[in-house]
Every structure is written in C-alpha cells, then in structure tokens.
Write a protein that holds these residues in place. Structure first.
Motif, PDB file in Angstrom:
ATOM      1  N   ILE A  43      65.131 -26.500  31.466  1.00 32.66           N
ATOM      2  CA  ILE A  43      64.993 -25.420  32.434  1.00 32.66           C
ATOM      3  C   ILE A  43      66.270 -25.215  33.246  1.00 32.66           C
ATOM      4  O   ILE A  43      66.654 -24.082  33.543  1.00 32.66           O
ATOM      5  N   TRP A  46      68.725 -23.050  31.403  1.00 34.55           N
ATOM      6  CA  TRP A  46      68.299 -21.647  31.463  1.00 34.55           C
ATOM      7  C   TRP A  46      68.683 -21.016  32.801  1.00 34.55           C
ATOM      8  O   TRP A  46      69.191 -19.880  32.849  1.00 34.55           O
ATOM      9  N   LYS A 294      59.663 -23.720  37.245  1.00 35.36           N
ATOM     10  CA  LYS A 294      59.982 -23.407  35.852  1.00 35.36           C
ATOM     11  C   LYS A 294      59.709 -21.944  35.503  1.00 35.36           C
ATOM     12  O   LYS A 294      60.331 -21.396  34.591  1.00 35.36           O
ATOM     13  N   ARG A 297      62.487 -19.133  34.831  1.00 37.82           N
ATOM     14  CA  ARG A 297      63.111 -18.788  33.546  1.00 37.82           C
ATOM     15  C   ARG A 297      62.521 -17.494  33.001  1.00 37.82           C
ATOM     16  O   ARG A 297      63.268 -16.591  32.578  1.00 37.82           O
TER      17      ARG A 297
END
Length: 322
Positions: A43, A46, A294, A297
């Motif tokens: 993550i 990203w 998360k 993303r």
C-alpha cells in the motif's frame, strides 16, 4: 555479515496481510529484505506512486495528449517501489530501538534481529541505486526536481522525535511525485502542479493521521509525536478539514490545467471515498483504521482514471471524432 533467525518461523509483521506473497513464495533468505522494504505491504508504494501518476495524467490533459506517457508511468512505478523501500529501510535503521518497544513494529527485521544493520545499509544502497537509475532516465529539469526532495526524505524519520505533526513532513515527501510528472512533460513547475502538490500534502496528512491511530498508545509510552496523539478523540474534524482542503486544491489544479468533466467526475469519486473514511473513523479500532488507510489506494486510482479518461476524451473531441 547478514544474520537472521529461522525465516520460515519468523513472526509476521502485524499489519502485513496473512499469507502474503513474501511469506508464501519468496526464498527464505530474501524474506527479511523484502519485509524491510515493505514488499509484503504494497500500500505504501501505491500511495507514493499515485501523485506521480496524477501529475503525469494532468500534464497529458494540459498538453492535449490522448493519454499519460506510458514510459513515465512505468518509470514512476519502478521508482516508487525502490524509493518507498529505501525510505522504509532508512526509517527502520533509525527506529530499530523504538520499534522493539511498539507492538505493531517489534517483529520488523531489524527490531527483531532478523537482519544486521550492516546488511540493511547495503540493501539501502542497492535501492537508492535503482531509484537513481530511474531518476536519471527523466529530463534534466525533472532530475533536479527529484534531487531536491532528498533532504525531506532523509529527515522524515526523525521528525516524530521533535514535533507532534510529523505527518506534514511525510506529506511533503510522499507528495513530491505530484511535481515530477508535470516537470517531466513540461520541463517546468506551473500552477496546476503546485496545486496538485499542495492538495496531496493535505491528503497524506489526513490518511497518515488515520494510520497513526494504530500506534497511539505505544507512541505515548515511547515518547514520540504524531497527529493521532495531538488530536486524539477530536481527530475527525482535522481529518475532515485536511480532506476538504485536498479536494479543493485538486479542483483548483483541474481548473488551472483546463481539465474537463471526466476529471471532475474522477475527483468526485475520490472525494466520496474520503468522505466515507471520515464518517467511518473509529480511532479505537486499529483494524478499521488500517482498512480506511488502505482505501486511499482505490480513491487515488479513481482520480487517476478520471484524469486519464479526460485526456482521451478531450483529444477525441479536438480531433472532431465526436
């Protein structure tokens, strides 16, 4: 000389997904290095990459190109992997004594003794060389722009020792890519890139405040600062304000670059997912904080998709095809 415990039996890091590819597929001697670079938790890569891709896509819109430069997108992807890993390695070298005292981080390779500091420095040098190779593949102005970020990246891990808002410094470091795509296309840094950068800093400030709530109690015991400790139970309001500022600044970047309706729709999708984070925030639920963190993303990819689709649509319209 590299030292580690029996890697097959090494306890996983707390916020790594169970059964991730590092634990399942990577050769045992490589696992501590991959964990050090957070390859088991992609993550972060990203979140470092997305501002680069936004900037590249916004530059395509402004330049009248039908799509973001695919070579730049690939280079930024490689560079983000290398530099995120290098940043995490540097962070863990500096924080190895602190990490041993924090529940979520005590199983990291350096804190747990799976790797020596000497081995970590060698791995850091390798990752920096990969990042340098990517940087030198860019136009000269972008190279200079990238080099200017190194000081911020180097000092970030120390900021929690001296300030309650290290997320501001992290925001600057993780948002630098918002300048890089534009600089690579136009060989300059103009208002759209600056607005995108400022908005990204606000975005990072918000999502890392959510992330920091996982460590709030341990950070207080260890004596390091974070916005999670600073805001505590009142975190929802500063989170909302930082996200509102991010969306407003991104909207300004779109207007300044001459973006159209699909970019606006992408930004609306992005804003909706940020709104859901604010509404669903529970600072006492570490698992939910991690899940909300998360979700950024997906929010970022929606924004990128809108920018890319807008570039294509505007090019098709200008060509008189529709």
């Amino acid at each position: 000389m590299t030292t580690w415990r029996s890697e097959g039996a090494a306890a996983p890091v707390a916020d790594a997904r169970s059964g991730n590819w590092v634990d399942r597929l990577a050769p045992a001697p490589l696992r501590p290095y991959l964990r050090l670079a957070r390859a088991d938790r992609p993550i972060g890569s990203w979140l470092l990459l997305l501002p680069c891709w936004w900037s590249t896509a916004l530059a395509a819109v402004a330049a009248g190109r039908p799509y973001p430069d695919p070579v730049l997108l690939i280079l930024f992807a490689i560079g983000s992997l290398a530099m995120r890993g290098a940043g995490c390695t540097w962070n863990d070298i500096l924080d190895r004594d602190i990490d041993r005292k924090v529940e979520r981080t005590r199983n990291r390779p350096l804190a747990s003794g799976q790797l020596s500091v000497k081995a970590a420095f060698a791995f850091l040098a390798f990752q920096l060389l990969v990042g340098l190779a990517v940087l030198l593949s860019l136009p000269r102005f972008a190279v200079i722009t990238g080099v200017a970020s190194m000081g911020v990246v180097a000092i970030y891990p120390l900021m929690k020792r001296i300030t309650s808002v290290p997320q501001v410094v992290l925001g600057i470091a993780f948002s630098w890519g918002a300048l890089m795509g534009w600089a690579s296309v136009f060989r300059s840094i103009d208002d759209p890139a600056l607005l995108l950068f400022a908005g990204s800093v606000c975005w990072v400030f918000g999502y890392d405040t959510i992330y920091a709530h996982q460590d709030r109690e341990d950070d207080a015991l260890v004596g390091v600062g974070s916005t999670a400790l600073l805001f505590g139970e009142k975190s929802r309001l500063p989170l909302a304000l930082s996200y509102i500022a991010a969306v407003a600044l991104f909207a300004g970047a779109l207007v300044s670059a001459g973006a159209g309706v699909l970019s606006a729709l992408g930004l609306m999708g992005f804003a909706f997912l940020l709104y859901r984070q604010v509404v669903r925030l529970d600072i006492h639920d570490g698992a939910k904080c991690l899940a909300l963190f998360k979700s950024n993303r997906d929010a970022g990819l929606i924004f990128f998709a809108g920018l890319s689709a807008d570039a294509l649509l505007q090019n098709v319209v200008s060509a008189g095809l529709i």
